[in-house]
Design a protein around this motif. Structure first.
Motif, PDB file in Angstrom:
ATOM      1  N   PRO A  87     -19.167  19.742   3.816  1.00  0.00           N
ATOM      2  CA  PRO A  87     -18.996  18.522   4.622  1.00  0.00           C
ATOM      3  C   PRO A  87     -17.605  18.463   5.210  1.00  0.00           C
ATOM      4  O   PRO A  87     -16.635  18.940   4.617  1.00  0.00           O
ATOM      5  N   ALA A  88     -17.528  17.855   6.401  1.00  0.00           N
ATOM      6  CA  ALA A  88     -16.217  17.644   7.021  1.00  0.00           C
ATOM      7  C   ALA A  88     -15.440  16.635   6.200  1.00  0.00           C
ATOM      8  O   ALA A  88     -15.990  15.635   5.731  1.00  0.00           O
ATOM      9  N   ILE A  89     -14.175  16.880   6.021  1.00  0.00           N
ATOM     10  CA  ILE A  89     -13.329  15.983   5.255  1.00  0.00           C
ATOM     11  C   ILE A  89     -12.662  14.992   6.198  1.00  0.00           C
ATOM     12  O   ILE A  89     -12.022  15.375   7.177  1.00  0.00           O
ATOM     13  N   ALA A  90     -12.857  13.717   5.922  1.00  0.00           N
ATOM     14  CA  ALA A  90     -12.263  12.690   6.776  1.00  0.00           C
ATOM     15  C   ALA A  90     -10.749  12.768   6.711  1.00  0.00           C
ATOM     16  O   ALA A  90     -10.182  12.996   5.635  1.00  0.00           O
ATOM     17  N   PRO A  91     -10.036  12.596   7.859  1.00  0.00           N
ATOM     18  CA  PRO A  91      -8.576  12.660   7.850  1.00  0.00           C
ATOM     19  C   PRO A  91      -7.971  11.495   7.087  1.00  0.00           C
ATOM     20  O   PRO A  91      -8.589  10.460   6.959  1.00  0.00           O
ATOM     21  N   HIS A 149      -6.573   2.877   9.598  1.00  0.00           N
ATOM     22  CA  HIS A 149      -5.400   3.551   9.026  1.00  0.00           C
ATOM     23  C   HIS A 149      -5.485   3.604   7.491  1.00  0.00           C
ATOM     24  O   HIS A 149      -4.518   3.981   6.839  1.00  0.00           O
ATOM     25  N   ARG A 150      -6.610   3.167   6.948  1.00  0.00           N
ATOM     26  CA  ARG A 150      -6.818   3.181   5.492  1.00  0.00           C
ATOM     27  C   ARG A 150      -5.691   2.437   4.768  1.00  0.00           C
ATOM     28  O   ARG A 150      -5.196   2.879   3.728  1.00  0.00           O
ATOM     29  N   ASP A 151      -5.322   1.331   5.335  1.00  0.00           N
ATOM     30  CA  ASP A 151      -4.182   0.563   4.827  1.00  0.00           C
ATOM     31  C   ASP A 151      -4.689  -0.595   3.980  1.00  0.00           C
ATOM     32  O   ASP A 151      -4.889  -1.713   4.462  1.00  0.00           O
ATOM     33  N   TYR A 177     -12.506   2.559  -2.209  1.00  0.00           N
ATOM     34  CA  TYR A 177     -13.433   2.887  -1.133  1.00  0.00           C
ATOM     35  C   TYR A 177     -12.837   3.941  -0.201  1.00  0.00           C
ATOM     36  O   TYR A 177     -13.492   4.928   0.142  1.00  0.00           O
ATOM     37  N   PHE A 178     -11.602   3.772   0.216  1.00  0.00           N
ATOM     38  CA  PHE A 178     -10.978   4.732   1.124  1.00  0.00           C
ATOM     39  C   PHE A 178     -10.902   6.115   0.486  1.00  0.00           C
ATOM     40  O   PHE A 178     -11.032   7.133   1.167  1.00  0.00           O
ATOM     41  N   HIS A 179     -10.687   6.155  -0.801  1.00  0.00           N
ATOM     42  CA  HIS A 179     -10.602   7.440  -1.496  1.00  0.00           C
ATOM     43  C   HIS A 179     -11.938   8.169  -1.465  1.00  0.00           C
ATOM     44  O   HIS A 179     -11.991   9.406  -1.409  1.00  0.00           O
ATOM     45  N   ASN A 180     -13.041   7.412  -1.497  1.00  0.00           N
ATOM     46  CA  ASN A 180     -14.371   8.016  -1.597  1.00  0.00           C
ATOM     47  C   ASN A 180     -15.154   8.020  -0.287  1.00  0.00           C
ATOM     48  O   ASN A 180     -16.267   8.537  -0.255  1.00  0.00           O
ATOM     49  N   ALA A 202      -7.168  -7.487  -6.591  1.00  0.00           N
ATOM     50  CA  ALA A 202      -8.477  -6.899  -6.894  1.00  0.00           C
ATOM     51  C   ALA A 202      -9.142  -6.366  -5.629  1.00  0.00           C
ATOM     52  O   ALA A 202      -9.749  -5.291  -5.636  1.00  0.00           O
ATOM     53  N   ILE A 203      -9.021  -7.114  -4.539  1.00  0.00           N
ATOM     54  CA  ILE A 203      -9.603  -6.672  -3.272  1.00  0.00           C
ATOM     55  C   ILE A 203      -8.887  -5.428  -2.757  1.00  0.00           C
ATOM     56  O   ILE A 203      -9.510  -4.474  -2.279  1.00  0.00           O
ATOM     57  N   LYS A 204      -7.575  -5.418  -2.882  1.00  0.00           N
ATOM     58  CA  LYS A 204      -6.800  -4.233  -2.491  1.00  0.00           C
ATOM     59  C   LYS A 204      -7.251  -3.008  -3.280  1.00  0.00           C
ATOM     60  O   LYS A 204      -7.480  -1.928  -2.701  1.00  0.00           O
ATOM     61  N   SER A 205      -7.399  -3.160  -4.577  1.00  0.00           N
ATOM     62  CA  SER A 205      -7.811  -2.031  -5.423  1.00  0.00           C
ATOM     63  C   SER A 205      -9.186  -1.513  -5.024  1.00  0.00           C
ATOM     64  O   SER A 205      -9.429  -0.302  -5.001  1.00  0.00           O
ATOM     65  N   GLU A 206     -10.096  -2.421  -4.683  1.00  0.00           N
ATOM     66  CA  GLU A 206     -11.429  -1.998  -4.293  1.00  0.00           C
ATOM     67  C   GLU A 206     -11.405  -1.241  -2.963  1.00  0.00           C
ATOM     68  O   GLU A 206     -12.110  -0.241  -2.799  1.00  0.00           O
TER      69      GLU A 206
END
Length: 308
Positions: free
Chosen positions: A304-308, A53-55, A90-93, A82-86
């Motif tokens: 490229p397909a864009i991830a939902p 869920h990219r949470d 990652y989810f953004h990219n 810091a872990i949350k920000s990383e």
């Protein structure tokens, strides 16, 4: 955050119970720890749900308050924020890479501290030389929850033909050549450890697939040359040797058709830019007959397909 082991956090806990039973190095503590192992597995499943869920908020709460993560470059992420920000970065990219993880050993250091060592790999692999990720993760039990408190990763290079094949990376992805009545779709991905480029193709004519097949492009260590093996749905088999001349790749191909006839051709790929190339086929012979050349056609990359 490199994909090799950062993504490993997604699923390595789910394999703990099986690994615990199968690996002699981890079976020694099984008699007293089945309830804890189930709790650790549940924590892993919760991580998977949050990850899918990219949470990043939920993931951060699964770390101990002062937990840390150190990637293979030595970059340290300390504390939940810091872990949350990383993970947010990652989810953004990210574009939906899959991961395979193998837990090699699981040891209860104390009744409320467990150490997990293993390896991981992702598909499709990230750019560059192929590596296998190694990780060590520590979970601690606090207030009935098994929290991640420390994750360390390293990267180990694996045997690969990547150095021989890297100049063909431009063909990775999905491609199409089409007109009003026909289309040819081609895809290319790396195989495990980047020892081959695996290509698949299908030819559509008036909405119907009339030919399909697959190709492996690899390295011939005897001839010291790039070589391909092609198999099509009509029963044909082909081998080709690849050579580069400027912005062109020339493939001298020999085939055996389903009926036993031999065929040969010279296929030429002319690179225009990162998203297009020209393809043509010359010197075509089937059996004893010379066939007309296929003139240049332009092939373009599909987005490229864009991830939902």
């Amino acid at each position: 955050m490199r994909l090799t082991v950062t993504l490993a956090l997604l699923i390595f806990i789910t394999g703990i119970v099986n690994a615990f039973c199968e690996d002699p190095s981890v079976a020694q503590s099984s008699s007293d720890s089945s309830a804890d192992l189930k709790a650790i597995q549940a924590a892993g499943q919760a991580f998977i749900k949050a990850f899918n869920h990219r949470d990043a908020d939920a993931i951060a709460t699964m770390w101990d308050e002062d937990g840390d993560y150190i990637d293979e470059t030595g970059t340290v992420y300390s504390g939940r924020e810091a872990i949350k920000s990383e993970f947010e970065r990652y989810f953004h990219n990210s574009y939906g890479r899959k991961v395979q993880v193998h837990a090699k050993s699981i040891r209860f250091i104390q009744p409320d501290v467990v150490l997990i060592d293993g390896t991981s790999e992702v598909d499709p692999p990230p750019p560059g030389k192929p590596v296998m990720g190694r990780f060590s993760a520590i979970r601690v039990k606090k207030d009935g929850k098994w929290l991640l408190t420390s994750v360390r990763e390293s990267a180990v290079e694996v045997p690969s033909n990547y150095e021989h094949l890297k100049h063909l990376e431009w063909m990775l992805g999905e491609w199409v050549d089409k007109d009003e009545s026909s289309s040819i779709y081609t895809s290319a991905i790396w195989s495990k450890n980047k020892n081959f480029i695996i290509r698949k193709f299908k030819v559509n004519l008036n909405g119907r697939i009339v030919l399909s097949g697959s190709q492996r492009v690899g390295w011939d260590p005897i001839r010291k040359q790039i070589k391909s093996w092609t198999f099509d749905s009509d029963g044909g088999v082909a081998e080709g040797y690849w050579s580069q001349k400027g912005n062109q790749w020339i493939v001298r191909k020999s085939s055996v058709l389903q009926d036993g006839r031999h065929a040969s051709a010279t296929n030429i790929y002319t690179i225009i830019n990162d998203d297009s190339f020209l393809w043509e086929s010359k010197n075509r012979i089937v059996g004893q007959e010379h066939e007309p050349d296929i003139e240049q056609v332009k092939v373009v990359r599909l987005p490229p397909a864009i991830a939902p």
